[in-house]
Write a protein that holds these residues in place. Structure first.
Motif, PDB file in Angstrom:
ATOM      1  N   ALA A 188       0.831  -1.200   0.000  1.00  0.00           N
ATOM      2  CA  ALA A 188       0.000   0.000   0.000  1.00  0.00           C
ATOM      3  C   ALA A 188       0.872   1.260   0.000  1.00  0.00           C
ATOM      4  N   ALA A 189       0.322   2.317  -0.574  1.00  0.00           N
ATOM      5  CA  ALA A 189       1.033   3.596  -0.609  1.00  0.00           C
ATOM      6  C   ALA A 189       1.058   4.231   0.777  1.00  0.00           C
ATOM      7  N   VAL A 190       2.005   5.142   0.964  1.00  0.00           N
ATOM      8  CA  VAL A 190       2.288   5.633   2.306  1.00  0.00           C
ATOM      9  C   VAL A 190       1.173   6.518   2.867  1.00  0.00           C
ATOM     10  N   ILE A 191       0.545   7.347   2.050  1.00  0.00           N
ATOM     11  CA  ILE A 191      -0.426   8.300   2.589  1.00  0.00           C
ATOM     12  C   ILE A 191      -1.663   7.607   3.156  1.00  0.00           C
ATOM     13  N   PRO A 192      -2.312   6.678   2.434  1.00  0.00           N
ATOM     14  CA  PRO A 192      -3.450   6.000   3.071  1.00  0.00           C
ATOM     15  C   PRO A 192      -3.063   5.203   4.307  1.00  0.00           C
ATOM     16  N   LEU A 193      -1.839   4.669   4.341  1.00  0.00           N
ATOM     17  CA  LEU A 193      -1.382   3.968   5.540  1.00  0.00           C
ATOM     18  C   LEU A 193      -1.249   4.935   6.719  1.00  0.00           C
ATOM     19  N   PHE A 194      -0.697   6.127   6.456  1.00  0.00           N
ATOM     20  CA  PHE A 194      -0.595   7.144   7.506  1.00  0.00           C
ATOM     21  C   PHE A 194      -1.985   7.532   8.009  1.00  0.00           C
ATOM     22  N   VAL A 195      -2.900   7.793   7.091  1.00  0.00           N
ATOM     23  CA  VAL A 195      -4.249   8.215   7.477  1.00  0.00           C
ATOM     24  C   VAL A 195      -4.936   7.124   8.290  1.00  0.00           C
ATOM     25  N   GLN A 196      -4.819   5.898   7.830  1.00  0.00           N
ATOM     26  CA  GLN A 196      -5.444   4.786   8.547  1.00  0.00           C
ATOM     27  C   GLN A 196      -4.917   4.682   9.971  1.00  0.00           C
ATOM     28  N   ALA A 197      -3.598   4.815  10.118  1.00  0.00           N
ATOM     29  CA  ALA A 197      -3.001   4.740  11.451  1.00  0.00           C
ATOM     30  C   ALA A 197      -3.512   5.871  12.345  1.00  0.00           C
ATOM     31  N   LEU A 198      -3.541   7.086  11.799  1.00  0.00           N
ATOM     32  CA  LEU A 198      -3.959   8.237  12.595  1.00  0.00           C
ATOM     33  C   LEU A 198      -5.423   8.127  13.011  1.00  0.00           C
ATOM     34  N   LEU A 199      -6.278   7.677  12.106  1.00  0.00           N
ATOM     35  CA  LEU A 199      -7.696   7.526  12.451  1.00  0.00           C
ATOM     36  C   LEU A 199      -7.915   6.436  13.494  1.00  0.00           C
ATOM     37  N   ASN A 200      -6.982   5.484  13.552  1.00  0.00           N
ATOM     38  CA  ASN A 200      -7.048   4.429  14.569  1.00  0.00           C
ATOM     39  C   ASN A 200      -6.204   4.751  15.794  1.00  0.00           C
ATOM     40  N   ASN A 201      -5.654   5.972  15.828  1.00  0.00           N
ATOM     41  CA  ASN A 201      -4.833   6.433  16.950  1.00  0.00           C
ATOM     42  C   ASN A 201      -3.635   5.520  17.197  1.00  0.00           C
ATOM     43  N   LYS A 202      -3.013   5.107  16.084  1.00  0.00           N
ATOM     44  CA  LYS A 202      -1.829   4.252  16.152  1.00  0.00           C
ATOM     45  C   LYS A 202      -0.647   4.930  15.482  1.00  0.00           C
ATOM     46  N   ALA A 203       0.563   4.514  15.874  1.00  0.00           N
ATOM     47  CA  ALA A 203       1.779   5.067  15.279  1.00  0.00           C
ATOM     48  C   ALA A 203       2.091   4.346  13.965  1.00  0.00           C
ATOM     49  N   PRO A 204       2.182   5.064  12.856  1.00  0.00           N
ATOM     50  CA  PRO A 204       2.553   4.412  11.604  1.00  0.00           C
ATOM     51  C   PRO A 204       4.043   4.137  11.537  1.00  0.00           C
ATOM     52  N   HIS A 205       4.422   3.296  10.598  1.00  0.00           N
ATOM     53  CA  HIS A 205       5.829   2.927  10.427  1.00  0.00           C
ATOM     54  C   HIS A 205       6.406   3.676   9.235  1.00  0.00           C
ATOM     55  N   ILE A 206       7.586   4.235   9.405  1.00  0.00           N
ATOM     56  CA  ILE A 206       8.290   4.924   8.321  1.00  0.00           C
ATOM     57  C   ILE A 206       9.589   4.194   8.034  1.00  0.00           C
ATOM     58  N   ASN A 207       9.803   3.865   6.753  1.00  0.00           N
ATOM     59  CA  ASN A 207      11.065   3.258   6.342  1.00  0.00           C
ATOM     60  C   ASN A 207      12.145   4.333   6.276  1.00  0.00           C
ATOM     61  N   GLY A 208      13.192   4.171   7.066  1.00  0.00           N
ATOM     62  CA  GLY A 208      14.243   5.179   7.114  1.00  0.00           C
ATOM     63  C   GLY A 208      13.947   6.240   8.162  1.00  0.00           C
ATOM     64  N   ASP A 209      14.732   7.309   8.112  1.00  0.00           N
ATOM     65  CA  ASP A 209      14.603   8.350   9.141  1.00  0.00           C
ATOM     66  C   ASP A 209      13.534   9.389   8.833  1.00  0.00           C
ATOM     67  N   GLY A 210      12.866   9.248   7.700  1.00  0.00           N
ATOM     68  CA  GLY A 210      11.801  10.186   7.343  1.00  0.00           C
ATOM     69  C   GLY A 210      12.267  11.361   6.522  1.00  0.00           C
ATOM     70  N   SER A 211      13.560  11.411   6.208  1.00  0.00           N
ATOM     71  CA  SER A 211      14.074  12.539   5.422  1.00  0.00           C
ATOM     72  C   SER A 211      13.893  12.338   3.919  1.00  0.00           C
ATOM     73  N   HIS A 212      13.556  11.098   3.491  1.00  0.00           N
ATOM     74  CA  HIS A 212      13.260  10.868   2.083  1.00  0.00           C
ATOM     75  C   HIS A 212      12.191  11.865   1.636  1.00  0.00           C
ATOM     76  N   SER A 213      12.353  12.426   0.466  1.00  0.00           N
ATOM     77  CA  SER A 213      11.400  13.430  -0.006  1.00  0.00           C
ATOM     78  C   SER A 213      10.839  13.047  -1.371  1.00  0.00           C
ATOM     79  N   ARG A 214       9.615  13.499  -1.613  1.00  0.00           N
ATOM     80  CA  ARG A 214       8.915  13.210  -2.847  1.00  0.00           C
ATOM     81  C   ARG A 214       8.131  14.440  -3.305  1.00  0.00           C
ATOM     82  N   ASP A 215       7.788  14.435  -4.585  1.00  0.00           N
ATOM     83  CA  ASP A 215       6.920  15.468  -5.146  1.00  0.00           C
ATOM     84  C   ASP A 215       5.502  14.895  -5.140  1.00  0.00           C
TER      85      ASP A 215
END
Length: 322
Positions: A188-215
């Motif tokens: 699954a793509a990262v944004i729906p996974l983030f949203v799902q985690a937040l709506l369930n009040n859970k911490a999502p998982h990020i691969n790496g330190d989070g500094s990866h950037s995208r357009d």
């Protein structure tokens, strides 16, 4: 105009189908989808429309592609197996769908006299080229099987234009997101996974330190680009590839902070190792698409995140699907 949308029950495809149905120049929107990653539920508001015709079938079957191309003037080819991790796990299926399937669509279009193909290309084609922002004529070596397949699509499009006079336009998507993007499964793509985690009040998982950037690019902008490419009368715009993005660089942590703000939460994500095959940074130059297609992204990343979060919150059943 009669238009075929391959992968029309998928994330980008279903959003595009809905826009094409509303377009006065379009008489028929035929959808070809095997429903392996898409769903008819994504088309619930238009599936019974008089303009819409649905074929359940696989682009890996050439006869199916021939049938889908009957009496079609233009194709938006969105069918593909996305995801870099999936391609690393299963390169054979990724190759079969993204290369053999695309070749079937191109060949069927040639045989049936289709006037134009617009196809989903990918920013992954830039590979290890270090330059930012990315410009269309400067690419590096691909870093994953998925990236290889999307580059091969561009090569075939170029050959079919020159050898068979089949006009095409490639749209190099940069991290498209928005409503109907699937939050389920290991790829699954990262944004729906983030949203799902937040709506369930859970911490999502990020691969790496989070500094990866995208357009990151809201899906309405991709839909706009497809319609412009399908309908443009500018012959200079044909047989080209274009970056489709917003021209904004956002890190994963910045992205998550924005969604945290929308959710009115202060959840802290967990972190793991970098993902194999991932590009560290990505940012698009969109001048070519602006100049030749008239592309003008109207939804910013911030606005897109707001719209996306609101949609998932209002459609909780989509997050709970198997």
């Amino acid at each position: 105009m009669n238009i075929l949308v391959t992968g029309g029950a998928g994330f980008i495809g279903s959003n595009l189908v809905k826009a094409l149905v509303e377009n006065e120049t379009v008489s028929l929107v035929r959808i070809l989808d095997n429903l392996s990653t898409g769903s008819k539920d994504n088309l619930a508001t238009v599936i019974d429309h008089s303009k819409v015709e649905f074929i359940e079938g696989d682009i890996r079957d050439y006869d199916t592609c021939l049938r889908a191309c009957d009496n079609i003037q233009a194709i938006s080819h969105q069918a593909a197996l996305g995801s870099v991790p999936r391609s690393i796990q299963d390169p054979l299926t990724t190759n079969a769908v993204n290369i053999t399937g695309t070749l079937n669509v191109f060949t069927a279009a040639k045989e049936k006299g289709v006037g134009r193909i617009v196809y989903a290309a990918s920013s992954s084609t830039y590979g290890d080229h270090p330059g930012l922002p990315k410009v269309e004529d400067k690419i590096g070596n691909p870093l994953s099987p998925y990236a290889v397949t999307k580059y091969v699509n561009e090569l075939y499009a170029r050959v079919y234009a020159s050898v068979y006079d089949l006009p095409s336009i490639g749209l190099r998507y940069f991290n498209i997101f928005g409503p109907f993007q699937n939050p389920k499964g290991p790829y699954a793509a990262v944004i729906p996974l983030f949203v799902q985690a937040l709506l369930n009040n859970k911490a999502p998982h990020i691969n790496g330190d989070g500094s990866h950037s995208r357009d990151f690019t809201f899906v309405d902008n991709a839909v706009q680009a497809n319609i412009l490419a399908l309908l443009t009368s500018n012959t200079h715009a044909l047989n080209q590839v274009y970056n489709i993005a917003c021209g904004e660089q956002t890190s994963l942590l910045e992205l998550f902070d924005g969604l945290n703000a929308e959710a009115k939460t202060t959840i802290v994500p967990t972190h793991g190792p970098d993902r194999k095959g991932d590009v560290k940074h990505s940012l698009a130059n969109i001048d070519k698409a602006k100049t030749l297609l008239g592309y003008a992204p109207v939804i910013t990343v911030k606005e897109g995140l707001q719209k996306t979060f609101k949609w998932y919150k209002e459609n909780p059943s989509f997050l709970s699907k198997d």
